[in-house]
Design an enzyme around this catalytic site. Structure first.
Site, short mmCIF file in Angstrom:
data_model
loop_
_atom_site.label_atom_id
_atom_site.label_comp_id
_atom_site.label_asym_id
_atom_site.label_seq_id
_atom_site.Cartn_x
_atom_site.Cartn_y
_atom_site.Cartn_z
CG HIS A 1 53.38 61.56 -16.64
ND1 HIS A 1 53.91 62.79 -16.97
CD2 HIS A 1 54.35 60.90 -15.98
CE1 HIS A 1 55.16 62.86 -16.53
NE2 HIS A 1 55.45 61.72 -15.92
CD GLU A 2 53.84 57.97 -13.42
OE1 GLU A 2 54.85 57.29 -13.70
OE2 GLU A 2 53.92 59.13 -13.01
CG HIS B 1 57.49 57.62 -17.51
ND1 HIS B 1 58.49 58.39 -18.06
CD2 HIS B 1 56.93 58.38 -16.53
CE1 HIS B 1 58.53 59.57 -17.45
NE2 HIS B 1 57.60 59.60 -16.51
CE1 TYR C 1 62.46 60.37 -16.16
CE2 TYR C 1 63.40 59.93 -14.01
CZ TYR C 1 62.37 60.40 -14.79
OH TYR C 1 61.24 60.90 -14.19
CD GLU D 1 59.09 63.08 -15.98
OE1 GLU D 1 57.96 63.62 -15.85
OE2 GLU D 1 59.29 61.91 -15.67
CG ASP E 1 63.66 65.70 -10.72
OD1 ASP E 1 63.55 64.45 -10.81
OD2 ASP E 1 62.82 66.49 -11.19
CG HIS F 1 59.80 65.69 -12.67
ND1 HIS F 1 60.77 64.82 -12.25
CD2 HIS F 1 58.73 64.93 -13.01
CE1 HIS F 1 60.31 63.57 -12.31
NE2 HIS F 1 59.08 63.61 -12.78
#
Lengths: 97, 358
Positions: free
Chosen positions: B174-175, B178, B189, B198, B274, B279
């Site tokens: 996932h990271e 990005h 974002y 996301e 957020d 998310h």
């Protein structure tokens, strides 16, 4: 102590989990050293709030609401701009200790 | 036909776009028609020119070295502090350290790099061989993992609610994704493009997990959970998110209640928190991907993943894309890569979450 807030409420949101976490501290009747520490941390958080959002992903964002003499101020602080001193303060308030 | 298009495009190159646009709104039907044709030709010419430039740039990057891509991982220990990257603990090719966080990060970076190269032919995050850098033991009791814009940061968790974040390989995928998104569509974002950003990270994080599993997992056999294993046994929950059933991953007062993810536009959450709930609302495109992957069958990376990956790289995908924009491009990509049947599966998947393909 002049310039010291009466109450600070913190919401940490974002992060990989996206689960918000909340905490608050009442400083009106708190010991002088606690009020001084909060005052110092707030100075750093105000500077951090002026930082550009940055290009981090899944980082936290802090919303810091300060009540002082009936006035309310709200800061939005990106995690990357938080100093170690300010982070220690934020963590302590979020943990409620 | 090709000749006519080229001539129209040439004309457009000397007539300023705002004048052509004004003509397109002209009262004369003939003038309007000509201007619209010119605008369309210009748009496709710009597209073609951009594609050619991108292709040339890629050849320029690849040509001088002509070496096969090789991964270069660097894992650091932040020693519970904020100074980055920290102390180097494991460089590419070095033996395991014995520190689970460092070794899990090293392995997860490798799994993600391998998946992108072997499945999609992508040479690292930027498709130009970028080093993969991670710092573990970031801060104290840090309940998070993040991409800070140039490297990954992993916390140890507080030990009460969260374990260390390197435990789940999909979190690492996932990271890193990005980083891939930043190098491609660079989806903003915030709000819907942020939720897409996301979601794309969850999609390829989950694919990395399914790809490295032994045996490898087909779409109908995978659990589609994001961050399984991150909660301590004290938490009533299986993971942070579920792509198969958004909104069901956890339900625990320690986490403020129930998993808030919607699986349909009816449940889209409007919030200032957020970055507009990136998310939370990612549940909607996450579920669309799950439905498409199961409908298309086989391994998720083969067809559904390929469609999403090519959409992410498509120059037509704008940074401010809304769900419907992204959905429509996935449908067009499905047609181009796999034909009408795949397009139907993708369109149906989006319809099931309340997003209409145009």
């Amino acid at each position: 102590m002049p310039g010291a807030p009466d109450r600070i409420e913190i919401v940490r949101h974002g992060g990989f989990a996206g689960i918000p976490r909340r905490g608050a501290v009442d400083l009106a009747g708190a010991a002088e050293h606690e009020r001084a520490a909060a005052h110092a941390a707030l100075g750093e958080l105000r500077r951090a709030a002026a930082a550009p959002p940055g290009d981090a992903r899944d980082a936290f964002t802090y919303t810091v609401a300060v009540t002082e003499g009936g006035r309310r101020e709200e800061l939005t602080v990106p995690e990357h701009a938080v100093t170690d001193t300010a982070r220690t303060f934020l963590d302590r308030v979020l943990q409620g200790s | 036909m090709a000749h006519d298009c080229a001539r129209a495009a040439c004309r457009c190159a000397v007539v300023p776009p705002h004048i052509v646009e004004a003509l397109a709104r002209s009262e004369s039907a003939a003038q309007r028609e000509a201007a619209i044709v010119t605008l369309a030709a210009d748009a496709s010419l710009r597209q073609a020119r951009l594609m050619a430039q991108l292709a040339a740039a890629r050849q320029d990057v690849g040509a001088p070295t002509a070496e096969p891509p090789h991964k270069n991982r660097q894992v650091y220990d932040a020693q519970s502090g904020s100074t980055l990257p920290g102390v180097p603990v494991r460089a590419e090719g070095e033996a395991a350290t014995g520190d689970p966080a460092a070794d899990e990060a090293y392995d997860g970076l490798g799994a993600t790099w391998d998946m992108y190269l072997e499945v999609y032919g992508r040479n690292s995050i930027d498709d130009a061989g970028m080093d993969l850098i991670a710092s573990v033991h970031y801060l104290r009791d840090y309940d998070n993992a993040q991409w800070n814009g140039s490297q990954m940061l992993f916390g140890d968790g507080d030990g009460t609610v969260f374990n260390r974040f390197t435990l789940a390989v999909d979190v690492i995928g996932h990271e890193l994704t990005h980083g891939v998104t930043a190098a491609t569509a660079n989806l903003t974002y915030q709000d819907q493009p942020g939720a897409l950003n996301e979601s794309v990270s969850d999609v390829f994080g989950s694919i990395v997990k399914q790809y490295v599993a032994r045996p490898q997992q087909s779409a109908d056999a995978a659990d589609w959970l994001i961050g399984a294993g991150l909660f301590t046994p004290s938490v009533n929950g299986v993971a942070l998110r579920s792509m198969k059933a958004p909104g069901t991953a956890y339900d625990d007062p320690q986490l403020g209640g129930k998993d808030p993810q919607p699986s349909h536009m009816d449940g889209y959450v409007t919030t200032a928190s957020d970055n507009g709930g990136v998310h939370i609302n990612s549940g909607i495109p996450n579920h669309a991907f799950y439905l498409a992957a199961v409908a298309l069958g086989g391994f998720a990376w083969e067809r559904a993943g390929r469609i999403w990956y090519e959409t992410l790289r498509d120059p037509q995908l704008r940074a401010d894309a809304q769900f419907a924009d992204f959905a429509s491009l996935t449908a067009a990509t499905a047609t181009r890569l796999f034909g009408a049947e795949a397009e139907r599966a993708v369109t149906d998947a989006w319809a099931a979450v309340g997003v209409a393909v145009r």
